[in-house]
Design a protein around this motif. Structure first.
Motif, mmCIF file in Angstrom:
data_model
loop_
_atom_site.group_PDB
_atom_site.id
_atom_site.type_symbol
_atom_site.label_atom_id
_atom_site.label_comp_id
_atom_site.label_asym_id
_atom_site.label_seq_id
_atom_site.Cartn_x
_atom_site.Cartn_y
_atom_site.Cartn_z
ATOM 1 N N ALA A 54 0.769 -1.328 -0.172
ATOM 2 C CA ALA A 54 0.051 0.018 0.026
ATOM 3 C C ALA A 54 0.841 1.384 0.090
ATOM 4 O O ALA A 54 0.639 2.156 -0.768
ATOM 5 C CB ALA A 54 -0.867 -0.086 1.252
ATOM 6 N N VAL A 55 1.940 1.135 0.699
ATOM 7 C CA VAL A 55 2.852 2.445 0.822
ATOM 8 C C VAL A 55 3.730 2.617 -0.353
ATOM 9 O O VAL A 55 3.800 3.726 -0.703
ATOM 10 C CB VAL A 55 3.560 2.320 2.339
ATOM 11 N N ALA A 56 3.950 1.414 -0.946
ATOM 12 C CA ALA A 56 4.530 1.604 -2.201
ATOM 13 C C ALA A 56 3.902 2.274 -3.403
ATOM 14 O O ALA A 56 4.024 3.059 -3.852
ATOM 15 C CB ALA A 56 5.113 0.173 -2.540
ATOM 16 N N ARG A 57 2.493 1.884 -3.351
ATOM 17 C CA ARG A 57 1.781 2.174 -4.372
ATOM 18 C C ARG A 57 1.558 3.771 -4.057
ATOM 19 O O ARG A 57 1.434 4.609 -5.028
ATOM 20 C CB ARG A 57 0.219 1.479 -4.175
ATOM 21 N N ASP A 58 1.490 4.304 -2.896
ATOM 22 C CA ASP A 58 1.163 5.747 -2.660
ATOM 23 C C ASP A 58 2.296 6.455 -2.878
ATOM 24 O O ASP A 58 2.168 7.497 -3.381
ATOM 25 C CB ASP A 58 0.648 5.791 -1.044
ATOM 26 N N HIS A 59 3.534 5.978 -2.684
ATOM 27 C CA HIS A 59 4.580 6.718 -3.106
ATOM 28 C C HIS A 59 4.646 6.788 -4.787
ATOM 29 O O HIS A 59 4.789 7.898 -5.093
ATOM 30 C CB HIS A 59 6.077 5.795 -2.562
ATOM 31 N N ILE A 60 4.211 5.746 -5.285
ATOM 32 C CA ILE A 60 4.488 5.801 -6.819
ATOM 33 C C ILE A 60 3.538 6.484 -7.348
ATOM 34 O O ILE A 60 3.639 7.291 -8.254
ATOM 35 C CB ILE A 60 4.415 4.619 -7.285
ATOM 36 N N LEU A 61 2.268 6.693 -6.630
ATOM 37 C CA LEU A 61 1.213 7.707 -7.283
ATOM 38 C C LEU A 61 1.439 8.978 -6.811
ATOM 39 O O LEU A 61 0.852 9.830 -7.230
ATOM 40 C CB LEU A 61 -0.085 7.300 -6.714
ATOM 41 N N GLY A 62 2.531 9.290 -5.803
ATOM 42 C CA GLY A 62 2.900 10.356 -5.453
ATOM 43 C C GLY A 62 2.096 11.120 -4.391
ATOM 44 O O GLY A 62 2.107 12.367 -4.303
ATOM 45 N N PHE A 63 1.689 10.382 -3.851
ATOM 46 C CA PHE A 63 0.878 10.630 -2.532
ATOM 47 C C PHE A 63 1.634 11.176 -1.344
ATOM 48 O O PHE A 63 1.421 11.531 -0.575
ATOM 49 C CB PHE A 63 -0.286 9.746 -2.155
ATOM 50 N N ILE A 64 3.000 10.539 -1.636
ATOM 51 C CA ILE A 64 3.876 10.553 -0.375
ATOM 52 C C ILE A 64 5.177 10.507 -0.929
ATOM 53 O O ILE A 64 5.413 9.844 -1.857
ATOM 54 C CB ILE A 64 3.364 9.703 0.720
ATOM 55 N N GLU A 65 6.049 11.028 -0.390
ATOM 56 C CA GLU A 65 7.620 10.984 -0.680
ATOM 57 C C GLU A 65 8.350 9.828 0.443
ATOM 58 O O GLU A 65 8.548 10.460 1.428
ATOM 59 C CB GLU A 65 8.321 12.291 -0.815
ATOM 60 N N LEU A 66 8.540 8.806 -0.007
ATOM 61 C CA LEU A 66 9.411 7.902 1.113
ATOM 62 C C LEU A 66 10.629 7.994 1.005
ATOM 63 O O LEU A 66 11.496 7.647 -0.066
ATOM 64 C CB LEU A 66 8.972 6.538 0.827
ATOM 65 N N ASP A 67 11.244 8.768 2.123
ATOM 66 C CA ASP A 67 12.621 8.768 1.990
ATOM 67 C C ASP A 67 13.267 7.804 3.190
ATOM 68 O O ASP A 67 12.562 6.981 3.849
ATOM 69 C CB ASP A 67 13.158 10.057 2.415
ATOM 70 N N GLU A 68 14.597 7.743 3.095
ATOM 71 C CA GLU A 68 15.168 6.548 4.008
ATOM 72 C C GLU A 68 14.440 6.699 5.548
ATOM 73 O O GLU A 68 14.024 5.404 6.174
ATOM 74 C CB GLU A 68 16.557 6.631 4.044
ATOM 75 N N PRO A 69 14.362 7.776 6.217
ATOM 76 C CA PRO A 69 13.979 7.616 7.461
ATOM 77 C C PRO A 69 12.358 7.347 7.783
ATOM 78 O O PRO A 69 12.221 6.443 8.503
ATOM 79 C CB PRO A 69 14.040 9.387 7.968
ATOM 80 N N LEU A 70 11.734 7.622 6.620
ATOM 81 C CA LEU A 70 10.396 7.365 6.643
ATOM 82 C C LEU A 70 10.284 5.796 6.486
ATOM 83 O O LEU A 70 9.455 5.205 7.111
ATOM 84 C CB LEU A 70 9.820 8.077 5.648
ATOM 85 N N ILE A 71 11.123 5.119 5.518
ATOM 86 C CA ILE A 71 11.182 3.738 5.379
ATOM 87 C C ILE A 71 11.391 2.927 6.603
ATOM 88 O O ILE A 71 10.818 2.100 6.842
ATOM 89 C CB ILE A 71 12.123 3.513 4.091
ATOM 90 N N THR A 72 12.545 3.614 7.344
ATOM 91 C CA THR A 72 13.049 2.882 8.503
ATOM 92 C C THR A 72 11.663 2.807 9.567
ATOM 93 O O THR A 72 11.385 1.900 10.124
ATOM 94 C CB THR A 72 13.974 3.621 9.155
ATOM 95 N N GLN A 73 10.961 4.145 9.582
ATOM 96 C CA GLN A 73 9.972 4.082 10.704
ATOM 97 C C GLN A 73 8.756 3.387 10.065
ATOM 98 O O GLN A 73 8.241 2.858 11.133
ATOM 99 C CB GLN A 73 9.391 5.520 10.543
ATOM 100 N N PHE A 74 8.808 3.296 9.008
ATOM 101 C CA PHE A 74 7.535 2.483 8.368
ATOM 102 C C PHE A 74 7.848 0.958 8.838
ATOM 103 O O PHE A 74 6.779 0.170 9.159
ATOM 104 C CB PHE A 74 7.056 2.661 6.988
ATOM 105 N N THR A 75 8.907 0.418 8.200
ATOM 106 C CA THR A 75 9.151 -1.023 8.315
ATOM 107 C C THR A 75 8.947 -1.571 10.056
ATOM 108 O O THR A 75 8.744 -2.467 10.404
ATOM 109 C CB THR A 75 10.433 -1.602 7.746
ATOM 110 N N GLN A 76 9.459 -0.330 10.784
ATOM 111 C CA GLN A 76 9.344 -0.648 12.300
ATOM 112 C C GLN A 76 7.917 -0.638 12.661
ATOM 113 O O GLN A 76 7.540 -1.547 13.488
ATOM 114 C CB GLN A 76 10.262 0.314 12.963
ATOM 115 N N ALA A 77 7.093 0.013 12.050
ATOM 116 C CA ALA A 77 5.572 -0.182 12.271
ATOM 117 C C ALA A 77 5.211 -1.462 12.199
ATOM 118 O O ALA A 77 4.300 -1.996 12.551
ATOM 119 C CB ALA A 77 4.825 0.956 11.689
ATOM 120 N N CYS A 78 5.590 -1.936 10.768
ATOM 121 C CA CYS A 78 5.043 -3.197 10.445
ATOM 122 C C CYS A 78 5.419 -4.393 11.389
ATOM 123 O O CYS A 78 4.755 -5.107 11.778
ATOM 124 C CB CYS A 78 5.817 -3.644 8.909
ATOM 125 N N TRP A 79 6.605 -4.229 12.082
ATOM 126 C CA TRP A 79 7.406 -5.041 12.687
ATOM 127 C C TRP A 79 6.359 -4.877 14.144
ATOM 128 O O TRP A 79 5.984 -6.077 14.797
ATOM 129 C CB TRP A 79 8.370 -4.743 13.191
#
Lengths: 190, 190, 190, 190
Positions: free
Chosen positions: A160-185
């Motif tokens: 879902a988050v990859a889709r939103d990034h690709i559609l331009g709804f959000i810009e996933l940078d490295e910090p955000l990627i890290t936060q996000f995957t931790q949230a998944c965990w």
DNA sequence: GATGAATGAGACTTCATTCAT
DNA sequence: TATGAATGAAGTCTCATTCAT
């Protein structure tokens, strides 16, 4: 053009057109045109359109598996392994938006239906996740839920988050990627 | 047949056919036949096929919003409100597999692309989630992540698990639904 | 144009084109054009080209059977019955050269293979001949040869001579028809 | 491979494929594959497919003529000469079913139309029959009918019975062949 | 000389949409 | 108003023939 270069040219053209316009927007004639070959030539490399589409999927799938395995260390702690896999996968998908959109189209089509079960059964990179979940349950590190649910808690947000990034709804940078995957965990950990 | 009954008949037929066979398997002629009307009559109610498909989406969307709001109490704690929304939504989707599969088809098609942004912007039930996330961030109860990411952490697993249930990969009963939505909460809570 | 008139128009166009140019020279587009209908319309009347071709055969076959039965008297002597059938059939074929050439194309094509056995088994007008041959053998009026051979001695020359007439190699008038069918009888009589 | 051996290989492959599957089932690529040559090479030996098909016909035709002449004695009585020719021809055809089926395909196709007249004009083995019929008419041994009709009375049953044998509808053994050719003679004799 | 990859015309068929009844 | 027959553009695939290697 080398023999196998033309095959790649066709696959690439199909990837682009289907990613961009869906299967409806990718008739053989257009694929051929974009690949710079005659329409009939496609049938020298692929028996029919279904097979072209399926083989493209398999190539992309293999590529992703290889990518995600890069640097994967099986004796690291579960959390670290989980984060490695998820971060690698997410990075790859947002770095290759066409691949992502192709896979989405594929899985939501008659072609892909047959391959959905595979993911569940742990073909490819799923197997690594499965090991993490099984070990995690044994060690009481991750939740004791059915594998299918844990997969959903992992891949669901990631895609879902990859889709939103690709559609331009959000810009996933490295910090955000890290936060996000931790949230998944957080979602799957005990 | 009352005028609007016929419209509903057409929408219902379209829902069934598209859910079951995808857009490819739902030509106007088949929809008309299943609806028990003439093919030409469909064009009295819908300017063209695209509009039929889009209006069907909107009706289903509204239905879901109404369903999810049922029993929603805005002054309960955030966690409780989150669990209510997610549980209701999940229950509705697995109780109405055709609706779910239609929405999946729709969102993964040229038709649906335009409507994806709407969800992000908080049309419909998304607005309630948005309030939860915003309040949660203010109270430091939920993670301080972009809304889009929180949406992904919420809807991503939910839709994935609903799909797996409908495809028969898992049987979601009430206890499992509860465990699952709590796991989702774990993902977004601080 | 009446509903069934259009179906006849299509069959007639197919008959002409196939008789004249063979199956290769009768693409759907040409049939449609000659019939004065859109190409797609053909598929409203016939599920596909094979069925169009087969139904045309069956209509012609039935027509011929009806024609040949005209005036047939089952209690006349064997020779007279044989001559009646053969004369009627020959007259009909040379009066309807398109029908003859269509049937030839049909029998010599993948479509017709399945129907060849029928002739042997005595479907249609073959049954009348079969009765003649069986009675004839019992009464020692006709040769005691396998049915298949007697059929060959009857239809072989008849079709050959019809073909030659249609191709313009000979002009069959009534006296010649009479002489010819008597010669055929000479071939099978004891 | 000697140059002309390759040519024969191609002709043989074409014979088999066309006899077995008809012209539709014999694309150049298949002929080349079965012949063990490259597709392009065929065009070194035959200007195009039409010419390949026509030349194959001519070779087979010549072969048959030679075969039938074997042991033919021009000073025997008419009946004996007739029986010799017909028996030889029939034996050859049922011993070489591929040849027979190829000739059938050929004659019932746009290719063959042009060659039908030749048979009538007495090219090849037809000439021997013609002599028999002309002598026979002069001596009042055979019927006084147009040559074309006598040909039809001769070849019509013969080809029909050969076809039935090859299709398995009947088993022609030597006694039956004898009886059959005598029946043909009965058809044309005075 | 031999090859076989490449081509593109053309075949069959489907389907959204219109319009006469 | 409701129908469904009619349409023709567009899609997939085949195959005779050419030509660079």
């Amino acid at each position: 053009m080398a023999i196998s270069a033309k095959r790649q040219e066709i696959l690439h053209a199909a990837l682009e057109l289907i990613a961009e316009h869906g299967f409806h927007g990718a008739p053989i004639a257009s694929i051929a045109e974009r690949a710079g070959v005659g329409a009939g030539s496609i049938y020298r490399y692929f028996k029919n359109k279904d097979i072209l589409i399926t083989e493209l999927f398999m190539e992309l799938h293999n590529k992703i598996c290889a990518e995600v395995l890069e640097g994967y260390e099986i004796d690291k702690p579960l959390r670290q392994r989980f984060l490695h896999l998820s971060t690698s996968l997410l990075r790859y998908l947002i770095a290759n938006p066409m691949v992502f959109r192709y896979l989405e189209q594929f899985h939501n089509s008659p072609y892909g239906t047959a391959y959905r079960r595979d993911r569940i059964l742990g073909k490819g990179e799923g197997d690594l996740y499965r090991m993490i979940f099984e070990e995690g349950a044994a060690q009481q590190v991750t939740k004791n839920l059915p594998l299918v649910v844990l997969f959903a808690l992992t891949f669901g947000p990631l895609l879902a988050v990859a889709r939103d990034h690709i559609l331009g709804f959000i810009e996933l940078d490295e910090p955000l990627i890290t936060q996000f995957t931790q949230a998944c965990w957080d979602g799957i950990k005990m």
